[in-house]
Design a protein around this motif. Structure first.
Motif, PDB file in Angstrom:
ATOM      1  N   SER A  55      -0.866  17.867   4.438  1.00 32.35           N
ATOM      2  CA  SER A  55      -0.413  16.623   5.054  1.00 32.35           C
ATOM      3  C   SER A  55      -0.204  15.555   3.992  1.00 32.35           C
ATOM      4  N   GLY A  56       0.548  14.556   4.373  1.00 30.34           N
ATOM      5  CA  GLY A  56       0.856  13.491   3.437  1.00 30.34           C
ATOM      6  C   GLY A  56      -0.361  12.732   2.946  1.00 30.34           C
ATOM      7  N   ALA A  57      -0.429  12.583   1.639  1.00 27.04           N
ATOM      8  CA  ALA A  57      -1.426  11.713   1.002  1.00 27.04           C
ATOM      9  C   ALA A  57      -0.678  10.434   0.639  1.00 27.04           C
ATOM     10  N   ILE A  58      -1.348   9.306   0.750  1.00 27.06           N
ATOM     11  CA  ILE A  58      -0.632   8.030   0.594  1.00 27.06           C
ATOM     12  C   ILE A  58      -1.122   7.198  -0.586  1.00 27.06           C
ATOM     13  N   ALA A  59      -0.229   6.292  -0.992  1.00 21.96           N
ATOM     14  CA  ALA A  59      -0.556   5.267  -1.989  1.00 21.96           C
ATOM     15  C   ALA A  59      -0.080   3.938  -1.426  1.00 21.96           C
ATOM     16  N   THR A  60      -0.816   2.900  -1.702  1.00 21.26           N
ATOM     17  CA  THR A  60      -0.430   1.568  -1.221  1.00 21.26           C
ATOM     18  C   THR A  60       0.348   0.781  -2.268  1.00 21.26           C
ATOM     19  N   GLU A  61       0.451   1.356  -3.467  1.00 28.25           N
ATOM     20  CA  GLU A  61       1.277   0.714  -4.495  1.00 28.25           C
ATOM     21  C   GLU A  61       2.003   1.788  -5.291  1.00 28.25           C
ATOM     22  N   THR A  63       2.903   2.262  -8.482  1.00 28.21           N
ATOM     23  CA  THR A  63       2.669   1.994  -9.894  1.00 28.21           C
ATOM     24  C   THR A  63       2.175   3.303 -10.507  1.00 28.21           C
ATOM     25  N   PRO A  64       2.105   3.399 -11.825  1.00 24.12           N
ATOM     26  CA  PRO A  64       1.544   4.622 -12.411  1.00 24.12           C
ATOM     27  C   PRO A  64       0.144   4.921 -11.867  1.00 24.12           C
ATOM     28  N   GLU A  65      -0.662   3.885 -11.651  1.00 24.12           N
ATOM     29  CA  GLU A  65      -2.020   4.077 -11.135  1.00 24.12           C
ATOM     30  C   GLU A  65      -2.000   4.569  -9.682  1.00 24.12           C
ATOM     31  N   GLY A  66      -1.142   3.984  -8.859  1.00 27.43           N
ATOM     32  CA  GLY A  66      -1.034   4.389  -7.462  1.00 27.43           C
ATOM     33  C   GLY A  66      -0.526   5.816  -7.318  1.00 27.43           C
ATOM     34  N   ILE A  67       0.480   6.170  -8.118  1.00 26.66           N
ATOM     35  CA  ILE A  67       1.031   7.529  -8.089  1.00 26.66           C
ATOM     36  C   ILE A  67      -0.009   8.529  -8.583  1.00 26.66           C
ATOM     37  N   THR A  68      -0.715   8.185  -9.647  1.00 26.09           N
ATOM     38  CA  THR A  68      -1.768   9.073 -10.163  1.00 26.09           C
ATOM     39  C   THR A  68      -2.849   9.287  -9.115  1.00 26.09           C
ATOM     40  N   ALA A  69      -3.238   8.237  -8.415  1.00 26.34           N
ATOM     41  CA  ALA A  69      -4.281   8.354  -7.387  1.00 26.34           C
ATOM     42  C   ALA A  69      -3.847   9.282  -6.258  1.00 26.34           C
ATOM     43  N   VAL A  70      -2.598   9.157  -5.786  1.00 24.51           N
ATOM     44  CA  VAL A  70      -2.137  10.011  -4.690  1.00 24.51           C
ATOM     45  C   VAL A  70      -2.054  11.472  -5.137  1.00 24.51           C
ATOM     46  N   TYR A  71      -1.637  11.717  -6.370  1.00 21.99           N
ATOM     47  CA  TYR A  71      -1.572  13.099  -6.851  1.00 21.99           C
ATOM     48  C   TYR A  71      -2.966  13.680  -7.108  1.00 21.99           C
ATOM     49  N   THR A  96       8.820   3.562   0.630  1.00 17.91           N
ATOM     50  CA  THR A  96       9.521   2.362   1.067  1.00 17.91           C
ATOM     51  C   THR A  96      10.336   1.751  -0.078  1.00 17.91           C
ATOM     52  N   ASP A  97      10.214   2.334  -1.297  1.00 19.21           N
ATOM     53  CA  ASP A  97      10.945   1.821  -2.461  1.00 19.21           C
ATOM     54  C   ASP A  97      11.268   2.961  -3.423  1.00 19.21           C
ATOM     55  N   ILE A  98      12.385   3.607  -3.215  1.00 24.04           N
ATOM     56  CA  ILE A  98      12.773   4.768  -4.022  1.00 24.04           C
ATOM     57  C   ILE A  98      12.991   4.396  -5.493  1.00 24.04           C
ATOM     58  N   GLU A  99      13.464   3.186  -5.760  1.00 24.50           N
ATOM     59  CA  GLU A  99      13.704   2.774  -7.151  1.00 24.50           C
ATOM     60  C   GLU A  99      12.383   2.677  -7.920  1.00 24.50           C
ATOM     61  N   ALA A 100      11.342   2.183  -7.286  1.00 29.28           N
ATOM     62  CA  ALA A 100      10.034   2.111  -7.939  1.00 29.28           C
ATOM     63  C   ALA A 100       9.490   3.512  -8.215  1.00 29.28           C
ATOM     64  N   VAL A 101       9.735   4.454  -7.295  1.00 29.38           N
ATOM     65  CA  VAL A 101       9.289   5.837  -7.512  1.00 29.38           C
ATOM     66  C   VAL A 101      10.033   6.436  -8.701  1.00 29.38           C
ATOM     67  N   LYS A 102      11.337   6.240  -8.757  1.00 27.45           N
ATOM     68  CA  LYS A 102      12.126   6.774  -9.880  1.00 27.45           C
ATOM     69  C   LYS A 102      11.647   6.188 -11.216  1.00 27.45           C
ATOM     70  N   TYR A 128       3.449   5.528   8.420  1.00 27.12           N
ATOM     71  CA  TYR A 128       2.481   5.429   9.517  1.00 27.12           C
ATOM     72  C   TYR A 128       1.473   4.302   9.289  1.00 27.12           C
ATOM     73  N   MET A 129       0.903   4.277   8.086  1.00 27.57           N
ATOM     74  CA  MET A 129      -0.037   3.204   7.747  1.00 27.57           C
ATOM     75  C   MET A 129       0.777   2.017   7.224  1.00 27.57           C
ATOM     76  N   PRO A 130       0.693   0.865   7.848  1.00 29.97           N
ATOM     77  CA  PRO A 130       1.547  -0.267   7.464  1.00 29.97           C
ATOM     78  C   PRO A 130       1.464  -0.660   5.985  1.00 29.97           C
ATOM     79  N   THR A 131       0.313  -0.473   5.339  1.00 25.23           N
ATOM     80  CA  THR A 131       0.183  -0.864   3.934  1.00 25.23           C
ATOM     81  C   THR A 131       0.643   0.224   2.968  1.00 25.23           C
ATOM     82  N   ALA A 132       0.922   1.423   3.474  1.00 26.17           N
ATOM     83  CA  ALA A 132       1.345   2.529   2.611  1.00 26.17           C
ATOM     84  C   ALA A 132       2.773   2.317   2.132  1.00 26.17           C
ATOM     85  N   LYS A 133       2.994   2.638   0.865  1.00 24.78           N
ATOM     86  CA  LYS A 133       4.330   2.539   0.283  1.00 24.78           C
ATOM     87  C   LYS A 133       4.843   3.893  -0.202  1.00 24.78           C
ATOM     88  N   LEU A 134       3.951   4.889  -0.206  1.00 29.58           N
ATOM     89  CA  LEU A 134       4.307   6.214  -0.700  1.00 29.58           C
ATOM     90  C   LEU A 134       3.478   7.242   0.062  1.00 29.58           C
TER      91      LEU A 134
END
Length: 144
Positions: A55-61, A63-71, A96-102, A128-134
């Motif tokens: 299932s989907g794991a989420i990040a609220t930001e 950023t490199p830190e947010g992406i690292t945390a979700v992975y 919610t922001d594909i450019e930030a992910v890229k 689903y979670m309003p604060t989630a961005k990824l």
């Protein structure tokens, strides 16, 4: 008439046999307790045969830190069945922001060590979670 009787028998036999066979599902949820979230109605990892559906794991930001945390969360989900990112064959990423992910994709790439799965990235208005961005979900295959 003979053929009709034979076809009817085969249909009834196949239908009864199909109903008796159930898919064996193994479930894992964070820290294995409980095996599934009954409030929302999901399980973190579902294993059927040698396939893991994560299932989907989420990040609220995003950023490199947010992406690292979700992975790292996804790594824990994979490890629940002895798997690693080498077992991942499909990744679905919702943001919610594909450019930030890229822009911060280098943080994601470290986990795959140049062995990337098939991947789909989709920008959405909201998760689903309003604060989630990824949110990232995985499918992984275990050796037989």
């Amino acid at each position: 008439m003979k053929h009709l009787l034979l076809l009817s028998f085969l249909f009834i036999f196949a239908n009864n046999f199909a109903q008796e066979v159930k898919i064996k599902k193994e479930k894992w949820h964070w820290n294995n307790e409980p095996k599934q979230d009954t409030v929302i109605g999901y399980t973190q990892v579902l294993k059927v045969d040698n396939v893991l559906y994560i299932s989907g794991a989420i990040a609220t930001e995003i950023t490199p830190e947010g992406i690292t945390a979700v992975y790292k969360d996804l790594k824990a989900s994979l490890a629940s069945y002895g798997a690693t990112f080498e077992n991942v064959v499909k990744e679905n990423l919702y943001t919610t922001d594909i450019e930030a992910v890229k822009k911060n994709n280098f943080a994601r790439k470290k986990f795959y060590n140049h062995d990337f799965p098939a991947a789909t990235w989709v920008q959405v208005v909201r998760l689903y979670m309003p604060t989630a961005k990824l949110e990232i979900e995985l499918i992984a295959h275990l050796p037989k």
